[in-house]
Design a protein around this motif. Sequence first.
Motif, mmCIF file in Angstrom:
data_model
loop_
_atom_site.group_PDB
_atom_site.id
_atom_site.type_symbol
_atom_site.label_atom_id
_atom_site.label_comp_id
_atom_site.label_asym_id
_atom_site.label_seq_id
_atom_site.Cartn_x
_atom_site.Cartn_y
_atom_site.Cartn_z
ATOM 1 N N MET A 1 -67.667 -35.007 -105.163
ATOM 2 C CA MET A 1 -68.609 -33.916 -105.136
ATOM 3 C C MET A 1 -68.010 -32.756 -105.922
ATOM 4 S SD MET A 1 -69.819 -31.516 -101.980
ATOM 5 C CE MET A 1 -70.758 -32.721 -101.125
ATOM 6 N N LYS A 2 -68.805 -32.188 -106.771
ATOM 7 C CA LYS A 2 -68.324 -31.046 -107.539
ATOM 8 C C LYS A 2 -68.308 -29.800 -106.675
ATOM 9 C CE LYS A 2 -69.202 -32.476 -112.104
ATOM 10 N NZ LYS A 2 -68.953 -31.951 -113.391
ATOM 11 N N ARG A 3 -67.301 -28.993 -106.905
ATOM 12 C CA ARG A 3 -67.191 -27.740 -106.177
ATOM 13 C C ARG A 3 -68.022 -26.678 -106.875
ATOM 14 N NH1 ARG A 3 -60.864 -28.612 -105.978
ATOM 15 N NH2 ARG A 3 -61.463 -30.041 -107.569
ATOM 16 N N LEU A 4 -68.661 -25.846 -106.085
ATOM 17 C CA LEU A 4 -69.499 -24.784 -106.626
ATOM 18 C C LEU A 4 -68.664 -23.526 -106.795
ATOM 19 C CD1 LEU A 4 -72.257 -23.697 -107.443
ATOM 20 C CD2 LEU A 4 -72.661 -23.168 -105.044
ATOM 21 N N LEU A 5 -68.761 -22.922 -107.925
ATOM 22 C CA LEU A 5 -68.022 -21.701 -108.203
ATOM 23 C C LEU A 5 -69.004 -20.577 -108.459
ATOM 24 C CD1 LEU A 5 -65.455 -20.152 -108.887
ATOM 25 C CD2 LEU A 5 -65.662 -21.031 -111.201
ATOM 26 N N VAL A 76 -60.910 -14.654 -103.365
ATOM 27 C CA VAL A 76 -61.632 -15.692 -104.116
ATOM 28 C C VAL A 76 -62.504 -16.506 -103.171
ATOM 29 C CG1 VAL A 76 -61.381 -17.806 -105.489
ATOM 30 C CG2 VAL A 76 -59.933 -15.826 -105.982
ATOM 31 N N LYS A 77 -61.942 -16.917 -102.043
ATOM 32 C CA LYS A 77 -62.690 -17.728 -101.075
ATOM 33 C C LYS A 77 -63.855 -16.958 -100.483
ATOM 34 C CE LYS A 77 -62.227 -20.379 -96.812
ATOM 35 N NZ LYS A 77 -63.474 -19.841 -96.304
ATOM 36 N N PRO A 81 -68.334 -18.658 -101.092
ATOM 37 C CA PRO A 81 -68.388 -19.325 -99.790
ATOM 38 C C PRO A 81 -68.313 -20.847 -99.838
ATOM 39 C CG PRO A 81 -70.076 -17.635 -99.956
ATOM 40 C CD PRO A 81 -69.456 -17.774 -101.308
ATOM 41 N N GLY A 82 -68.649 -21.460 -100.958
ATOM 42 C CA GLY A 82 -68.574 -22.902 -101.072
ATOM 43 C C GLY A 82 -67.155 -23.419 -101.248
ATOM 44 N N MET A 83 -66.198 -22.535 -101.441
ATOM 45 C CA MET A 83 -64.806 -22.940 -101.661
ATOM 46 C C MET A 83 -64.026 -22.914 -100.355
ATOM 47 S SD MET A 83 -63.277 -21.039 -104.983
ATOM 48 C CE MET A 83 -63.952 -21.249 -106.608
ATOM 49 N N GLU A 86 -57.983 -24.473 -100.530
ATOM 50 C CA GLU A 86 -57.390 -25.306 -101.579
ATOM 51 C C GLU A 86 -58.125 -25.103 -102.904
ATOM 52 O OE1 GLU A 86 -56.464 -29.967 -102.696
ATOM 53 O OE2 GLU A 86 -57.153 -29.482 -100.682
ATOM 54 N N GLN A 87 -59.427 -25.046 -102.860
ATOM 55 C CA GLN A 87 -60.211 -24.822 -104.072
ATOM 56 C C GLN A 87 -59.932 -23.437 -104.650
ATOM 57 O OE1 GLN A 87 -63.905 -25.612 -102.151
ATOM 58 N NE2 GLN A 87 -64.001 -27.729 -102.872
ATOM 59 N N ALA A 88 -59.846 -22.432 -103.777
ATOM 60 C CA ALA A 88 -59.528 -21.083 -104.236
ATOM 61 C C ALA A 88 -58.151 -21.060 -104.898
ATOM 62 C CB ALA A 88 -59.593 -20.104 -103.070
ATOM 63 N N SER A 89 -57.216 -21.778 -104.309
ATOM 64 C CA SER A 89 -55.879 -21.865 -104.876
ATOM 65 C C SER A 89 -55.903 -22.551 -106.235
ATOM 66 C CB SER A 89 -54.956 -22.618 -103.918
ATOM 67 O OG SER A 89 -53.684 -22.782 -104.487
#
Length: 107
Positions: A1-5, A76-77, A81-83, A86-89
């Motif tokens: 699943m792709k992460r939303l940014l 960033v997180k 909100p979708g992150m 770990e994604q924020a990092s």
Amino acid sequence: MKRLLTVVGVAAAIAFAAPAHADPVPEPNGDDAGFIAALRQAGFSFSSESAAVAAGRAVCSCLNNGEDNLELLHDVKSRNPGMDMEQASNFAMISAKFYCPHQLSKA
């Protein structure tokens, strides 16, 4: 699943950040195309490339202004909100790699 940014919030955060010190820091003049490619390779998706670049540069501006790593990740997180953390990092590390590599040695 792709992460939303959602990058608008991160870019806005820099507008309110005050410099923590007077030392000159290099402007983030990184490789925008490489940054976008690295985000895509890491599974990030975004609404516009220019907004993603602005957010990546904002990460480095926050670091250059003295924001510590944990505070930056929380910012960033919270603005994306979708992150998760770990994604924020991952986003922050990719940003630093392309726009402020001098910050990587401080981590």
